[in-house]
Design a protein around this motif. Sequence first.
Motif, short mmCIF file in Angstrom:
data_model
loop_
_atom_site.label_atom_id
_atom_site.label_comp_id
_atom_site.label_asym_id
_atom_site.label_seq_id
_atom_site.Cartn_x
_atom_site.Cartn_y
_atom_site.Cartn_z
N UNK A 1 27.64 50.56 -16.29
CA UNK A 1 27.82 52.01 -16.50
C UNK A 1 29.25 52.30 -16.91
N UNK A 2 30.20 51.70 -16.20
CA UNK A 2 31.61 51.93 -16.50
C UNK A 2 31.96 51.45 -17.91
N UNK A 3 31.40 50.32 -18.32
CA UNK A 3 31.65 49.81 -19.67
C UNK A 3 31.02 50.73 -20.72
N UNK A 4 29.83 51.20 -20.47
CA UNK A 4 29.11 52.05 -21.42
C UNK A 4 29.84 53.38 -21.64
N UNK A 5 30.36 53.98 -20.56
CA UNK A 5 30.96 55.30 -20.67
C UNK A 5 32.49 55.26 -20.70
N UNK A 6 33.08 54.06 -20.57
CA UNK A 6 34.52 53.91 -20.71
C UNK A 6 35.35 54.52 -19.59
N UNK A 7 34.78 54.62 -18.42
CA UNK A 7 35.54 55.14 -17.27
C UNK A 7 34.91 54.63 -15.98
N UNK A 8 35.70 54.65 -14.90
CA UNK A 8 35.14 54.17 -13.64
C UNK A 8 34.11 55.18 -13.12
N UNK A 9 33.26 54.71 -12.23
CA UNK A 9 32.12 55.52 -11.78
C UNK A 9 32.57 56.80 -11.09
N UNK A 10 33.68 56.76 -10.38
CA UNK A 10 34.19 57.97 -9.72
C UNK A 10 34.56 59.05 -10.73
N UNK A 11 35.26 58.66 -11.78
CA UNK A 11 35.63 59.63 -12.83
C UNK A 11 34.40 60.13 -13.57
N UNK A 12 33.45 59.23 -13.81
CA UNK A 12 32.22 59.63 -14.50
C UNK A 12 31.45 60.65 -13.66
N UNK A 13 31.34 60.40 -12.37
CA UNK A 13 30.66 61.35 -11.48
C UNK A 13 31.36 62.71 -11.51
N UNK A 14 32.68 62.69 -11.48
CA UNK A 14 33.45 63.95 -11.52
C UNK A 14 33.23 64.68 -12.85
N UNK A 15 33.21 63.94 -13.94
CA UNK A 15 32.99 64.54 -15.26
C UNK A 15 31.59 65.16 -15.34
N UNK A 16 30.60 64.46 -14.82
CA UNK A 16 29.22 64.97 -14.84
C UNK A 16 29.11 66.20 -13.95
N UNK A 17 29.77 66.17 -12.79
CA UNK A 17 29.73 67.32 -11.88
C UNK A 17 30.37 68.54 -12.53
#
Length: 160
Positions: A20-36
């Motif tokens: 997931x982190x490789x696909x979206x180019x960010x760590x999962x914590x940042x991705x969750x924050x961005x989605x929220x």
Amino acid sequence: MSDGISDDVKDVLGVLTERIEARFGMDIGRLKAAVAAAPLAHPAATDVVKWHGLLAEAQSALDRAEDDLLAALETQPSEVDDPTMSLAHRVNAAVTTRDGRAMVVRWLLDPDAPGKKDPAAERLARPRSRTGPAVQTSAPHRPAGTPAPASARQPGRPVR
């Protein structure tokens, strides 16, 4: 966990998190924050984050079930009693749940996964609003004296 039972399978969550982190180019914590912050901005990211969360919950439930089973097995004589067997079934159910959720995450991450390219899959993926049930849930009203359709008649009974 260092008991060895789920170290290998627990890596399922770690491996998928890395993908997931490789696909979206960010760590999962940042991705969750961005989605929220903007859940509609990137529907694919929103879906992946949702299912990753469900996968993490399933992994935690599996870890607890395994711990409970191990604790029960340590106190068992040579034969396993019914409560311990129930714990074993709980572990099996938790594995099934975790594996199913992992399959969904894998599917979401794979742009070439079966069912993602055809027009029917694209139609199904689009959200639709419904005002009622998809199929009629009750028999249509028939005026008095109208015979029932042939499919509703019982064999061997005359139509009145």
